[in-house]
Design an enzyme around this catalytic site. Structure first.
Site, PDB file in Angstrom:
ATOM      1  N   TYR A  78       0.905  -1.061  -0.015  1.00 53.82           N
ATOM      2  CA  TYR A  78      -0.048   0.007   0.007  1.00 53.82           C
ATOM      3  C   TYR A  78       0.971   1.388   0.066  1.00 53.82           C
ATOM      4  CZ  TYR A  78      -3.792  -3.417   1.172  1.00 53.82           C
ATOM      5  OH  TYR A  78      -4.842  -4.301   1.297  1.00 53.82           O
ATOM      6  N   PHE A 222     -13.110  -4.490   0.605  1.00 53.92           N
ATOM      7  CA  PHE A 222     -14.261  -3.448   0.010  1.00 53.92           C
ATOM      8  C   PHE A 222     -15.758  -3.789   0.756  1.00 53.92           C
ATOM      9  CE2 PHE A 222     -13.003  -3.144  -4.937  1.00 53.92           C
ATOM     10  CZ  PHE A 222     -11.931  -2.509  -4.274  1.00 53.92           C
ATOM     11  N   PRO A 223     -15.760  -3.614   2.106  1.00 53.46           N
ATOM     12  CA  PRO A 223     -16.852  -3.851   2.827  1.00 53.46           C
ATOM     13  C   PRO A 223     -17.980  -2.939   2.222  1.00 53.46           C
ATOM     14  CG  PRO A 223     -15.180  -2.877   4.107  1.00 53.46           C
ATOM     15  CD  PRO A 223     -14.475  -3.267   3.110  1.00 53.46           C
ATOM     16  N   LEU A 224     -17.448  -1.566   1.819  1.00 56.87           N
ATOM     17  CA  LEU A 224     -18.569  -0.794   1.377  1.00 56.87           C
ATOM     18  C   LEU A 224     -18.308  -0.731  -0.138  1.00 56.87           C
ATOM     19  CD1 LEU A 224     -17.435   2.337   3.656  1.00 56.87           C
ATOM     20  CD2 LEU A 224     -19.327   0.759   3.818  1.00 56.87           C
ATOM     21  N   GLY A 227     -17.055   2.427  -1.990  1.00 61.34           N
ATOM     22  CA  GLY A 227     -17.988   3.614  -2.023  1.00 61.34           C
ATOM     23  C   GLY A 227     -19.246   3.349  -2.206  1.00 61.34           C
TER      24      GLY A 227
HETATM   25  N1  LIG Z   1      -6.694  -8.383   0.315  1.00 62.49           N
HETATM   26  C1  LIG Z   1      -6.860  -7.577  -0.598  1.00 62.49           C
HETATM   27  O1  LIG Z   1      -6.452  -8.084  -1.672  1.00 62.49           O
HETATM   28  C2  LIG Z   1      -7.218  -6.551  -0.406  1.00 62.49           C
HETATM   29  C3  LIG Z   1      -7.909  -5.522  -1.361  1.00 62.49           C
HETATM   30  C4  LIG Z   1      -8.440  -4.238  -1.380  1.00 62.49           C
HETATM   31  C5  LIG Z   1      -8.614  -3.923  -0.015  1.00 62.49           C
HETATM   32  N2  LIG Z   1      -8.014  -4.595   1.003  1.00 62.49           N
HETATM   33  C6  LIG Z   1      -8.264  -3.975   2.509  1.00 62.49           C
HETATM   34  O2  LIG Z   1      -9.450  -3.839   2.785  1.00 62.49           O
HETATM   35  C7  LIG Z   1      -9.722  -2.533   3.192  1.00 62.49           C
HETATM   36  C8  LIG Z   1     -10.807  -1.757   2.724  1.00 62.49           C
HETATM   37  O3  LIG Z   1     -11.176  -1.771   1.573  1.00 62.49           O
HETATM   38  P1  LIG Z   1     -11.201  -0.625   0.577  1.00 62.49           P
HETATM   39  O4  LIG Z   1     -10.903   0.473   1.408  1.00 62.49           O
HETATM   40  O5  LIG Z   1     -10.716  -0.720  -0.636  1.00 62.49           O
HETATM   41  O6  LIG Z   1     -12.849  -0.474   0.374  1.00 62.49           O
HETATM   42  P2  LIG Z   1     -14.043   0.207   1.269  1.00 62.49           P
HETATM   43  O7  LIG Z   1     -13.794   0.119   2.608  1.00 62.49           O
HETATM   44  O8  LIG Z   1     -15.379  -0.615   0.766  1.00 62.49           O
HETATM   45  O9  LIG Z   1     -14.183   1.542   0.607  1.00 62.49           O
HETATM   46  C9  LIG Z   1     -13.342   2.619   0.823  1.00 62.49           C
HETATM   47  C10 LIG Z   1     -13.853   3.765  -0.052  1.00 62.49           C
HETATM   48  O10 LIG Z   1     -15.205   4.204   0.547  1.00 62.49           O
HETATM   49  C11 LIG Z   1     -15.031   5.539   0.677  1.00 62.49           C
HETATM   50  N3  LIG Z   1     -15.749   5.782   2.064  1.00 62.49           N
HETATM   51  C12 LIG Z   1     -15.553   5.041   3.457  1.00 62.49           C
HETATM   52  N4  LIG Z   1     -16.344   5.414   4.399  1.00 62.49           N
HETATM   53  C13 LIG Z   1     -17.375   6.118   3.830  1.00 62.49           C
HETATM   54  C14 LIG Z   1     -18.463   6.887   4.042  1.00 62.49           C
HETATM   55  N5  LIG Z   1     -18.851   6.660   5.458  1.00 62.49           N
HETATM   56  N6  LIG Z   1     -19.141   7.435   3.257  1.00 62.49           N
HETATM   57  C15 LIG Z   1     -18.840   7.498   2.121  1.00 62.49           C
HETATM   58  N7  LIG Z   1     -17.761   6.885   1.424  1.00 62.49           N
HETATM   59  C16 LIG Z   1     -17.004   6.398   2.199  1.00 62.49           C
HETATM   60  C17 LIG Z   1     -13.747   5.924   1.045  1.00 62.49           C
HETATM   61  O11 LIG Z   1     -13.423   7.205   0.485  1.00 62.49           O
HETATM   62  P3  LIG Z   1     -12.961   8.490   1.439  1.00 62.49           P
HETATM   63  O12 LIG Z   1     -11.477   7.982   1.850  1.00 62.49           O
HETATM   64  O13 LIG Z   1     -13.258   9.506   0.754  1.00 62.49           O
HETATM   65  O14 LIG Z   1     -13.518   8.240   2.696  1.00 62.49           O
HETATM   66  C18 LIG Z   1     -12.963   4.818   0.038  1.00 62.49           C
HETATM   67  O15 LIG Z   1     -12.958   5.409  -1.233  1.00 62.49           O
HETATM   68  C19 LIG Z   1      -8.448  -1.627   2.586  1.00 62.49           C
HETATM   69  O16 LIG Z   1      -8.318  -0.429   3.250  1.00 62.49           O
HETATM   70  C20 LIG Z   1      -7.442  -2.636   2.741  1.00 62.49           C
HETATM   71  O17 LIG Z   1      -6.867  -2.781   4.149  1.00 62.49           O
HETATM   72  C21 LIG Z   1      -7.632  -5.678   1.035  1.00 62.49           C
END
Ligand SMILES: NC(=O)c1ccc[n+]([C@@H]2O[C@H](COP(=O)([O-])OP(=O)(O)OC[C@H]3O[C@@H](n4cnc5c(N)ncnc54)[C@H](OP(=O)(O)O)[C@@H]3O)[C@@H](O)[C@H]2O)c1
Length: 300
Positions: A78, A222-224, A227
């Site tokens: 990252y 990608f729990p959200l 976005g």
């Molecule tokens: N193992 C793997 O291959 C893998 C792959 C991807 C991710 N991950 C891990 O999973 C974690 C979570 O995944 P992710 O961060 O990609 O996806 P996510 O948690 O589903 O979504 C994050 C996105 O949503 C936005 N967001 C977050 N909270 C919000 C809210 N309350 N209202 C509106 N928008 C919101 C964020 O933008 P803002 O910054 O503008 O809030 C960001 O762009 C990562 O941080 C990483 O640690 C692991």
């Protein structure tokens, strides 16, 4: 739906909201609040380079801990390295925290991720993460991808060697199927799996069911849906408005109800979104609400 805190998060610095999500014992001995934080978003566009606002990134991490988050997920890739460096700046020496990192992906540019499971590379990246994070032992070290160019036994075997040397405490996997989890479990205890999973993307159901029955932590990335599930014009908006919650909070509350081994790690670069997300821990969905959300989100 029982909501206690999501209405407001102002002035909650003395409350440990994340604890309302309940706890899980990672690897049987590292007890974490189930609602954690994913630190991939504390980087630049394409998960490449520094974040647009580094000060805010540091604030996000410190605020997460104030709100009771004690499980933080990151990876060498990252940034690369940037996320781990910011975690160290914000949170070292990590008292009471469990920091999970990963290795097994090369980065050659923005949004480019290339699996590399060469055991020597996994060892190098473990050593570098130890140095960057400033720890003697990594709590949870996850194989970011299984590389089909190397035997699984060699990749897991190197992690076992690192564990035996005291450099990592527990081994986790990422983006695996049930067969790979079972094969890895023949080689070593596996504390967690981390796959894409959310209300609208549920291909990992078989793995989640296996993890639940085996007591293995399931970390949905990608729990959200990165976005859309949090968006004001998204599929959850109507039902969220009716319940005085936000779409993001419902998406996270749904995950928490889905399985006791579920450890969501929503990522954000903004304190306001973090506070909103952590407050989801205080929402309890009824069985009917759970089913309705699952239907509304239109899973694939
Ligand atoms: N193992 C793997 O291959 C893998 C792959 C991807 C991710 N991950 C891990 O999973 C974690 C979570 O995944 P992710 O961060 O990609 O996806 P996510 O948690 O589903 O979504 C994050 C996105 O949503 C936005 N967001 C977050 N909270 C919000 C809210 N309350 N209202 C509106 N928008 C919101 C964020 O933008 P803002 O910054 O503008 O809030 C960001 O762009 C990562 O941080 C990483 O640690 C692991």
């Amino acid at each position: 739906m029982r909501t206690r805190a999501p209405r407001t998060v102002v002035g909650v610095s003395t409350q440990a909201l994340a604890s309302a999500s309940g706890t899980f014992a990672l690897g049987g001995d590292l007890i974490v609040n189930r609602l954690g934080f994913g630190a991939m978003r504390l980087t630049g566009k394409g998960v490449w380079g520094p974040p647009a606002d580094r000060d805010e990134a540091v604030k996000v991490l410190r605020r997460a801990v104030e709100l009771g988050v004690n499980f933080i997920d990151t990876a060498d890739s990252y940034g690369p390295y940037i996320s781990e460096e910011i975690i160290r700046e914000a949170l070292h020496p990590y008292t009471g925290l469990v920091i999970a990192t990963k290795a097994g992906l090369l980065r050659t540019g923005p949004d480019v991720w290339i699996p590399l499971g060469n055991p020597s590379y996994l060892r190098q990246e473990c050593e570098m993460s130890l140095r960057r994070l400033g720890v003697e032992t990594i709590d949870l070290f996850q194989l970011h991808r299984v590389d089909r160019n190397f035997p699984l036994a060699d990749q897991i075997g190197e992690l076992v060697a690192l564990r035996n040397e005291g450099k990592i405490r527990h081994i986790g996997l990422s983006e695996v199927d049930v067969d790979q989890l079972n094969a890895a479990r023949q080689i070593a205890p596996i504390a967690s799996v981390q796959n894409m999973y959310n209300l609208s993307a549920r291909a990992a159901e078989p793995l989640l069911d296996a993890a639940t029955s085996q007591g293995v932590g399931f970390i949905p990335w990608f729990p959200l849906a990165a976005g859309p599930l949090a968006a004001p014009d998204g599929p959850l908006q109507k039902i969220a408005a009716a319940h005085h919650a936000t779409p993001a909070q419902l998406a996270l509350a749904w995950l928490l109800k889905r399985s006791p081994v579920m450890l969501p790690i929503p990522g954000t670069s903004r304190v306001a979104h973090l506070e909103e997300n952590v407050a989801a821990a205080e929402i309890t969905l009824s069985d009917e609400e759970f089913e309705t959300l699952a239907a509304v989100a239109g899973a694939t």
